[in-house]
Design an enzyme around this catalytic site. Sequence first.
Site, PDB file in Angstrom:
ATOM      1  CG  ASN A  32       7.619   9.835   3.642  1.00  0.00           C
ATOM      2  OD1 ASN A  32       8.721   9.564   3.169  1.00  0.00           O
ATOM      3  ND2 ASN A  32       6.949   9.018   4.438  1.00  0.00           N
TER       4      ASN A  32
ATOM      5  NE  ARG B   7       6.621   1.292  -2.763  1.00  0.00           N
ATOM      6  CZ  ARG B   7       6.179   0.301  -3.511  1.00  0.00           C
ATOM      7  NH1 ARG B   7       6.973  -0.619  -3.951  1.00  0.00           N
ATOM      8  NH2 ARG B   7       4.891   0.241  -3.825  1.00  0.00           N
TER       9      ARG B   7
ATOM     10  CB  CYS C 139      12.456   0.269   3.286  1.00  0.00           C
ATOM     11  SG  CYS C 139      13.428   1.612   3.934  1.00  0.00           S
TER      12      CYS C 139
ATOM     13  NE  ARG D 269       6.976  -0.128   0.614  1.00  0.00           N
ATOM     14  CZ  ARG D 269       7.764   0.866   0.998  1.00  0.00           C
ATOM     15  NH1 ARG D 269       9.039   0.684   1.169  1.00  0.00           N
ATOM     16  NH2 ARG D 269       7.266   2.073   1.188  1.00  0.00           N
TER      17      ARG D 269
ATOM     18  CE  LYS E 115      -3.143  -2.595   2.603  1.00  0.00           C
ATOM     19  NZ  LYS E 115      -2.262  -3.741   2.439  1.00  0.00           N
ATOM     20  CB  VAL E 116      -5.323   4.148   2.656  1.00  0.00           C
ATOM     21  CG1 VAL E 116      -4.507   5.433   2.636  1.00  0.00           C
ATOM     22  CG2 VAL E 116      -6.778   4.437   2.993  1.00  0.00           C
ATOM     23  CB  SER E 117      -1.745   3.171  -1.822  1.00  0.00           C
ATOM     24  OG  SER E 117      -0.495   3.477  -2.416  1.00  0.00           O
ATOM     25  CB  VAL E 118       1.240   7.312   0.932  1.00  0.00           C
ATOM     26  CG1 VAL E 118       1.960   8.627   0.729  1.00  0.00           C
ATOM     27  CG2 VAL E 118       0.646   7.229   2.335  1.00  0.00           C
TER      28      VAL E 118
ATOM     29  CG  ASP F 235       6.814   5.786   7.818  1.00  0.00           C
ATOM     30  OD1 ASP F 235       6.876   4.587   7.519  1.00  0.00           O
ATOM     31  OD2 ASP F 235       6.750   6.705   6.968  1.00  0.00           O
TER      32      ASP F 235
ATOM     33  CB  ILE G 238       0.701  -0.140   7.007  1.00  0.00           C
ATOM     34  CG1 ILE G 238      -0.097   0.742   7.979  1.00  0.00           C
ATOM     35  CG2 ILE G 238       0.819   0.488   5.618  1.00  0.00           C
ATOM     36  CD1 ILE G 238      -1.415   1.244   7.495  1.00  0.00           C
TER      37      ILE G 238
ATOM     38  NE  ARG H  39      16.418   5.287   1.429  1.00  0.00           N
ATOM     39  CZ  ARG H  39      15.294   4.592   1.552  1.00  0.00           C
ATOM     40  NH1 ARG H  39      15.298   3.420   2.114  1.00  0.00           N
ATOM     41  NH2 ARG H  39      14.165   5.056   1.084  1.00  0.00           N
TER      42      ARG H  39
HETATM   43  C1  UD1 Z   1       4.584   5.714   1.888  1.00  0.00           C
HETATM   44  C2  UD1 Z   1       5.735   6.317   2.661  1.00  0.00           C
HETATM   45  C3  UD1 Z   1       6.233   5.340   3.721  1.00  0.00           C
HETATM   46  C4  UD1 Z   1       5.077   4.909   4.627  1.00  0.00           C
HETATM   47  C5  UD1 Z   1       3.893   4.410   3.789  1.00  0.00           C
HETATM   48  C6  UD1 Z   1       2.655   4.134   4.620  1.00  0.00           C
HETATM   49  C7  UD1 Z   1       6.844   7.858   1.179  1.00  0.00           C
HETATM   50  C8  UD1 Z   1       8.048   8.183   0.372  1.00  0.00           C
HETATM   51  N1  UD1 Z   1       6.809   6.645   1.755  1.00  0.00           N
HETATM   52  O1  UD1 Z   1       5.065   4.542   1.227  1.00  0.00           O
HETATM   53  O2  UD1 Z   1       7.237   6.002   4.495  1.00  0.00           O
HETATM   54  O3  UD1 Z   1       5.502   3.867   5.464  1.00  0.00           O
HETATM   55  O4  UD1 Z   1       3.528   5.385   2.788  1.00  0.00           O
HETATM   56  O5  UD1 Z   1       2.281   5.272   5.335  1.00  0.00           O
HETATM   57  O6  UD1 Z   1       5.947   8.667   1.299  1.00  0.00           O
HETATM   58  N2  UD1 Z   1      -0.082  -1.392  -1.736  1.00  0.00           N
HETATM   59  C9  UD1 Z   1      -0.582  -2.323  -2.601  1.00  0.00           C
HETATM   60  N3  UD1 Z   1      -0.574  -2.050  -3.946  1.00  0.00           N
HETATM   61  C10 UD1 Z   1      -0.069  -0.874  -4.442  1.00  0.00           C
HETATM   62  C11 UD1 Z   1       0.424   0.088  -3.538  1.00  0.00           C
HETATM   63  C12 UD1 Z   1       0.404  -0.196  -2.173  1.00  0.00           C
HETATM   64  O7  UD1 Z   1      -1.047  -3.397  -2.187  1.00  0.00           O
HETATM   65  O8  UD1 Z   1      -0.084  -0.684  -5.661  1.00  0.00           O
HETATM   66  C13 UD1 Z   1      -0.101  -1.668  -0.275  1.00  0.00           C
HETATM   67  C14 UD1 Z   1       1.310  -1.764   0.335  1.00  0.00           C
HETATM   68  O9  UD1 Z   1       1.879  -3.032   0.132  1.00  0.00           O
HETATM   69  C15 UD1 Z   1       1.034  -1.460   1.779  1.00  0.00           C
HETATM   70  C16 UD1 Z   1      -0.107  -0.441   1.718  1.00  0.00           C
HETATM   71  O10 UD1 Z   1      -0.663  -0.557   0.409  1.00  0.00           O
HETATM   72  O11 UD1 Z   1       0.564  -2.593   2.445  1.00  0.00           O
HETATM   73  C17 UD1 Z   1       0.296   1.000   1.956  1.00  0.00           C
HETATM   74  O12 UD1 Z   1       1.430   1.312   1.186  1.00  0.00           O
HETATM   75  P1  UD1 Z   1       1.643   2.772   0.580  1.00  0.00           P
HETATM   76  O13 UD1 Z   1       0.817   3.758   1.318  1.00  0.00           O
HETATM   77  O14 UD1 Z   1       1.468   2.685  -0.889  1.00  0.00           O
HETATM   78  O15 UD1 Z   1       3.180   3.019   0.903  1.00  0.00           O
HETATM   79  P2  UD1 Z   1       4.205   3.889   0.077  1.00  0.00           P
HETATM   80  O16 UD1 Z   1       3.509   4.936  -0.687  1.00  0.00           O
HETATM   81  O17 UD1 Z   1       5.132   2.983  -0.645  1.00  0.00           O
END
Ligand code: UD1
Length: 429
Positions: free
Chosen positions: A23, A102, A126, A131, A171-174, A316, A338, A408
């Site tokens: 990641n 993704r 996944c 998502r 919301k926190v999004s990585v 994770d 999450i 993966r």
């Molecule tokens: C990344 C990680 C994944 C991990 C996840 C949470 C990588 C390659 N993948 O995934 O392994 O499980 O962080 O720690 O680093 N969301 C929205 N709108 C958006 C974006 C996200 O609603 O535009 C929501 C998602 O549905 C989820 C939450 O935010 O419920 C967190 O997701 P996010 O942190 O964005 O996950 P990824 O970046 O896809």
Amino acid sequence: MDRILIRGGNVLCGNIHISGAKNAALPLMIAALLTDEPLTLTNMPRLADVSLLRKILRNQGADTTLAGKKAGSNPFAGDTVRIHAREITDTTAPYELVSRMRASFWVLGPLLARCHEARVSLPGGCAIGTRPVDFYLKALEAMGAEIGMDAGYVVARAPGGLKGGRIVFPKVSVGATHVALMAATLARGETVIENAAREPEVTDVAECLVKMGAQIGGIGTSTLTIQGVERLHGAEHPVLADRIETGTYAMAAAMTGGDVLLTGARADTLDAFIAVMDEAGVSISMEEGGMRVRRAAEAIRPVSVETRPYPGFPTDLQAQIMALMTRAAGTSTIRETIFENRFMHVQELARLGADITLNGDTALVHGVEGLTGAPVMATDLRASVSLVIAALVANGETELNRVYHLDRGFETLEKKLAAVGADIERVSG
Ligand code: UD1
């Protein structure tokens, strides 16, 4: 299709080398698109996702090379990958490639920042929930991008370039944090990202961007302040150790009552996990060379866990802690906050004899005396490795199908586990 066969019952003892974090590796590779100079990444994990992303970046016009191995070097030492995006020849990231991973959607940020336009297919990856990508698009709009949709593609334009803006994630999004951060490095003026993800992988990317000449304040906190610069330059950066791989092998060792040294692991990225292990009766200590994991208590003690963004307990590792708790002396509560659909491993664990009750976002895991080997199916990356953990103590043989999910994200998992005593083999075809 490859399968993995595991005969349970062996105690894991010895050293496992921890690879670079998937990641972190993926967004670091994508960051190379921000500059016309080469970015050299060391400690790269050997994973199917890394190979696929190299292909995607080549499609954008980047040259990527993999340095050869030196004779006598540690077989588990990471690769060195050099990515040189001298010129971006294509600002489209096609469905055939993006739908398979993704994170490749994240090229949207650098392409838009550098070329002022991008056409990127909506992502796959996944199947662990819906998502959506709304946070990404709103963040880029806050930096002046015009966004449209066309036949499953996000079409983004920023005539004259992106400009600084204020982004507040609901919301926190990585992923959305990675994209906003990368885009902001080349935007005109100041960008403030609030409620940014604080995951160590985000910090690793930010530190690499700073080496490339980006100006970023607040690294490691939930407010990132970026002063855009005209251009970024090349750099060299080692990929952070994988905390998810670390936690996974720690739980595999604990499950078998073993004693392993996880070399290269970074305990400082795993505080919440270590606290839960302590509650479970698993001792974790830092020693010279790595993180030592031993089962301190006779039996695994039940725990109560809720997944949270960093520094909370990682989603994770949720499937893996569930596998560990199937053998605990008592009932554990595991709540997933999450992703809404991240319990697909439950029915597969049940095939091995686990006793788990699902109630909305919460799983009650009633520890059982013993598990029994069975054919099971990997449904996603982390779910599949939870089945491996359970199989390590199951009576008889477990056959894990669809192991491409494992490939993966886990480098040579069967070799690493076999080297510490597991009875595990890959069967091709
Ligand atoms: C990344 C990680 C994944 C991990 C996840 C949470 C990588 C390659 N993948 O995934 O392994 O499980 O962080 O720690 O680093 N969301 C929205 N709108 C958006 C974006 C996200 O609603 O535009 C929501 C998602 O549905 C989820 C939450 O935010 O419920 C967190 O997701 P996010 O942190 O964005 O996950 P990824 O970046 O896809």
